[in-house]
Design an enzyme around this catalytic site. Structure first.
Site, PDB file in Angstrom:
ATOM      1  N   GLU A  51     -38.572  -0.143 -24.141  1.00 35.61           N
ATOM      2  CA  GLU A  51     -37.661   0.737 -24.864  1.00 35.61           C
ATOM      3  C   GLU A  51     -36.670   1.445 -23.943  1.00 35.61           C
ATOM      4  O   GLU A  51     -35.530   1.707 -24.344  1.00 35.61           O
ATOM      5  CB  GLU A  51     -38.446   1.772 -25.664  1.00 35.61           C
ATOM      6  CG  GLU A  51     -39.206   1.217 -26.847  1.00 35.61           C
ATOM      7  CD  GLU A  51     -40.621   0.785 -26.526  1.00 35.61           C
ATOM      8  OE1 GLU A  51     -41.378   0.465 -27.456  1.00 35.61           O
ATOM      9  OE2 GLU A  51     -40.971   0.768 -25.309  1.00 35.61           O
ATOM     10  N   PHE A 113     -52.491   8.657 -35.045  1.00 33.86           N
ATOM     11  CA  PHE A 113     -52.311   7.567 -34.089  1.00 33.86           C
ATOM     12  C   PHE A 113     -50.825   7.288 -33.869  1.00 33.86           C
ATOM     13  O   PHE A 113     -50.068   7.115 -34.823  1.00 33.86           O
ATOM     14  CB  PHE A 113     -53.007   6.304 -34.599  1.00 33.86           C
ATOM     15  CG  PHE A 113     -52.803   5.101 -33.723  1.00 33.86           C
ATOM     16  CD1 PHE A 113     -53.349   5.037 -32.447  1.00 33.86           C
ATOM     17  CD2 PHE A 113     -52.026   4.026 -34.159  1.00 33.86           C
ATOM     18  CE1 PHE A 113     -53.150   3.930 -31.633  1.00 33.86           C
ATOM     19  CE2 PHE A 113     -51.825   2.921 -33.359  1.00 33.86           C
ATOM     20  CZ  PHE A 113     -52.392   2.875 -32.082  1.00 33.86           C
ATOM     21  N   GLN A 114     -50.427   7.269 -32.632  1.00 31.73           N
ATOM     22  CA  GLN A 114     -49.043   7.026 -32.211  1.00 31.73           C
ATOM     23  C   GLN A 114     -48.064   8.014 -32.850  1.00 31.73           C
ATOM     24  O   GLN A 114     -46.921   7.678 -33.148  1.00 31.73           O
ATOM     25  CB  GLN A 114     -48.618   5.577 -32.500  1.00 31.73           C
ATOM     26  CG  GLN A 114     -49.296   4.576 -31.568  1.00 31.73           C
ATOM     27  CD  GLN A 114     -48.652   3.217 -31.574  1.00 31.73           C
ATOM     28  OE1 GLN A 114     -48.015   2.809 -32.545  1.00 31.73           O
ATOM     29  NE2 GLN A 114     -48.821   2.474 -30.485  1.00 31.73           N
ATOM     30  N   LYS A 163     -42.568   6.614 -41.640  1.00 28.77           N
ATOM     31  CA  LYS A 163     -42.714   5.259 -42.178  1.00 28.77           C
ATOM     32  C   LYS A 163     -42.604   5.228 -43.698  1.00 28.77           C
ATOM     33  O   LYS A 163     -41.999   4.317 -44.267  1.00 28.77           O
ATOM     34  CB  LYS A 163     -44.058   4.680 -41.731  1.00 28.77           C
ATOM     35  CG  LYS A 163     -44.258   3.214 -42.070  1.00 28.77           C
ATOM     36  CD  LYS A 163     -45.561   2.696 -41.474  1.00 28.77           C
ATOM     37  CE  LYS A 163     -45.746   1.215 -41.765  1.00 28.77           C
ATOM     38  NZ  LYS A 163     -47.011   0.706 -41.163  1.00 28.77           N
ATOM     39  N   MET A 468     -31.391   6.186  -0.080  1.00 27.74           N
ATOM     40  CA  MET A 468     -30.815   7.526  -0.128  1.00 27.74           C
ATOM     41  C   MET A 468     -31.848   8.587   0.242  1.00 27.74           C
ATOM     42  O   MET A 468     -31.534   9.554   0.944  1.00 27.74           O
ATOM     43  CB  MET A 468     -30.238   7.808  -1.519  1.00 27.74           C
ATOM     44  CG  MET A 468     -29.493   9.130  -1.609  1.00 27.74           C
ATOM     45  SD  MET A 468     -28.058   9.217  -0.494  1.00 27.74           S
ATOM     46  CE  MET A 468     -26.826   8.386  -1.481  1.00 27.74           C
TER      47      MET A 468
END
Length: 559
Positions: A51, A113-114, A163, A468
């Site tokens: 993602e 969940f999630q 959802k 760097m």
């Protein structure tokens, strides 16, 4: 007509002219992806490996096309994986709309969940965000999100959709969306008059441009302006490309990794005209010493930036393109030169940019890259020394063709952004200039490049270290190279081959030009492992907290 929430989302995207989205599916967005199956001939979905890569791709797509980038992600870890990409877009004022799924409304706030409070997490790094708990609010929210992302100072907006909202039905009526107009309502007549008075009385004017000029596509207006006032131009990292870097008036970046010339003229000028820049600490360094003898005109679309970091003599709030047009209209003829530009030209001769090493290999490689870059190419970078070198040594002649993470400094940005730029500009060539440390962070996106056969060229400036950070350790931490040596024996050519891509290698003493020519002639994805010295430095450099006049690594020309 009545549609499910998922279909309303896609119809609203079509209203906005969206034809491409980036993302990764999951349980909470299954209804959205199910609906997407029926829209696959109208909306092109690019499946990334992660993602974060999708968020950077949406960012690169937006920067390179001028459109709003769109990214989908599922709930929980899918949503949190977007955060770095959203923050990157926020810091660099990139219009992106992120649409995330979440658990059903009855399960919100119950550690389901999630489940994660993604609107709470992203509140500090979005222009605005929404959670839509009623399907009847969905279309209005999406339309508002796109408007917010584009109006004024652009930036990312997140829409979180539970959802159950995506499967419920609501009435949908298609709307014709009017383009978002540039902001001009706050432009003050008094401020314009005061600015013109300062401009006409200045003897040593300097223009300093930032990403706001690039976002507004105001190169034409900027060029006319600097010609009329007979002034040199320096830029922030985000302002590169606002004016062609080949212009005789361009003096390079200003600030920590600015040129000696830019830092000198900012310190010497009696009028500093700042256009679309926010006075980052990397530019200003020691605020009390920055342009201390100058009047300052600050032009910015965001009123919050005026007087935030540096106090302006005159602040003009409005779209920079409109403001510049208005100033150009009122400056009816060129202001006579008094020899200031001749002085600037002499400084450019005396203080060319150099690399502190025996062979200046990094500069040599990028100069060779410049020779093979086709017209209209997009240059993307990761973050580190290679980023500074790409800004310094490549010619950036087209506005919006240099894509880099300036504000957040996101290692791992380049590959995802290059994917977005290539998808958005299929006829152009895209090259990502990377360091081995940055590239390793998101090299899994090679799978995306392979999946869609994107002809991206990735040039890895491989010094086997976090260059760097090592430079700072050398200069300020007694050469204590703590955890910056990358001695893991990774073969980048074999990794590219594993993904079905072409891998090439340029040894440290090898002429880079033939390999680079071959890579671009192939018109396919190529990963080039280019070995460079471990201790090449990104100079010039200003030590933290020092005045921008106090530069390390500066040498005068021997001419």
């Amino acid at each position: 007509m009545k549609l499910r929430g998922a279909e309303i989302i896609l119809e609203c995207l079509l209203e906005q002219g969206v034809d491409t989205v980036f993302g990764f599916p999951g349980g909470a967005v299954l209804p959205l992806y199910d609906a997407l199956y029926s829209y696959r001939d109208r909306i092109n979905h690019i499946l990334t490996s992660h993602e974060q890569g999708a968020a950077h791709a949406a960012d690169g797509y937006s920067r390179s096309t001028g459109k709003v980038g769109v990214v989908f992600a599922t709930s929980g870890p899918g949503a949190t994986n977007l955060v770095t990409g959203i923050a990157t877009a926020y810091m660099d004022s990139v219009p992106v709309v992120a649409i995330t799924g979440n658990v059903t409304v009855p399960l919100l706030g119950k550690d389901s969940f999630q489940e994660v409070d993604i609107t709470g997490i992203t509140m500090p790094v979005t222009k605005h965000n929404f959670i839509v708990k009623d399907v009847n609010d969905l279309a209005r929210t999406i339309r508002l999100a796109f408007q917010i992302a584009q109006e004024g100072r652009p930036g990312p907006v997140l829409i979180d959709v539970p959802k159950d909202v995506t499967v419920e039905y609501a009435k949908y009526e298609r709307q014709v969306i009017e383009p978002v107009k540039p902001r001009s309502d706050r432009i003050s007549e008094q401020a314009l008059s005061a600015a013109l008075e300062l401009i006409h009385s200045a003897e040593r004017p300097v223009c300093f441009v930032g990403g706001g000029v690039v976002r507004a596509r105001a190169s034409k207006e900027l060029t006319e302006f600097i010609e009329k006032i007979d002034a040199p131009v320096c830029a922030s990292m985000m302002g590169i490309g606002a004016i062609p870097t080949t212009s005789t008036r361009y003096t390079g970046m200003v600030g920590m990794h600015g040129t000696k010339v830019s830092n000198m003229i900012v310190s010497m000028c009696d009028l500093l005209i700042v256009i679309g820049s926010r006075f980052s600490d990397r530019v200003v360094s020691k605020a009390s010493a920055f342009a201390r003898g100058a009047n300052i005109i600050h032009i910015d679309v965001d009123p919050a930036e005026i007087d935030k970091n540096i106090t302006a003599t005159v602040g003009i709030v409005g779209d920079v393109r409109i403001v510049l047009k208005e100033l150009n209209r009122r400056i009816d003829k060129q202001i006579p030169s008094n020899g200031w530009m001749d002085q600037v030209y002499s400084y450019k001769e005396r203080f060319p940019i150099r690399i502190e090493s025996e062979n200046q290999r990094s500069k040599e490689v990028l100069k060779a890259l410049q020779k093979v870059l086709p017209e209209g190419a997009f240059v993307v970078t990761e973050v580190g020394q290679h980023q500074i070198w790409a800004a310094q040594f490549l010619k950036h002649t087209q506005c919006g063709h240099f894509l880099t993470s300036g504000g957040l400094g996101t290692m791992g940005y380049g590959t995802g952004s290059a994917i977005g730029a290539q998808v958005g500009n299929p006829e152009a060539r895209v090259v990502s200039v990377a360091g081995d440390g940055s590239f390793k962070m998101n090299c899994n996106e090679l799978a995306t490049i392979a999946r869609y056969r994107l002809p991206v060229v990735i040039l890895i400036m491989n010094n086997r270290t976090l260059g760097m950070v090592r430079q700072w350790q050398t200069l300020f931490f007694n050469s204590h190279y703590s955890e910056t040596t990358l001695d893991t024996p990774i073969d980048w050519v074999m990794l590219a081959n594993a993904y079905g891509l072409k891998g090439m290698r340029i040894a440290k003493e090898q002429d880079p030009l033939p390999i680079l020519k071959e890579a671009f002639a192939l018109n396919e994805a190529v990963v080039i492992d280019c070995e460079i010295p471990t201790d090449d430095k990104a100079y010039p450099m200003v030590a933290p907290g020092a005045s921008i006049e106090e530069m390390l690594g500066v040498k005068e020309s021997s001419k």
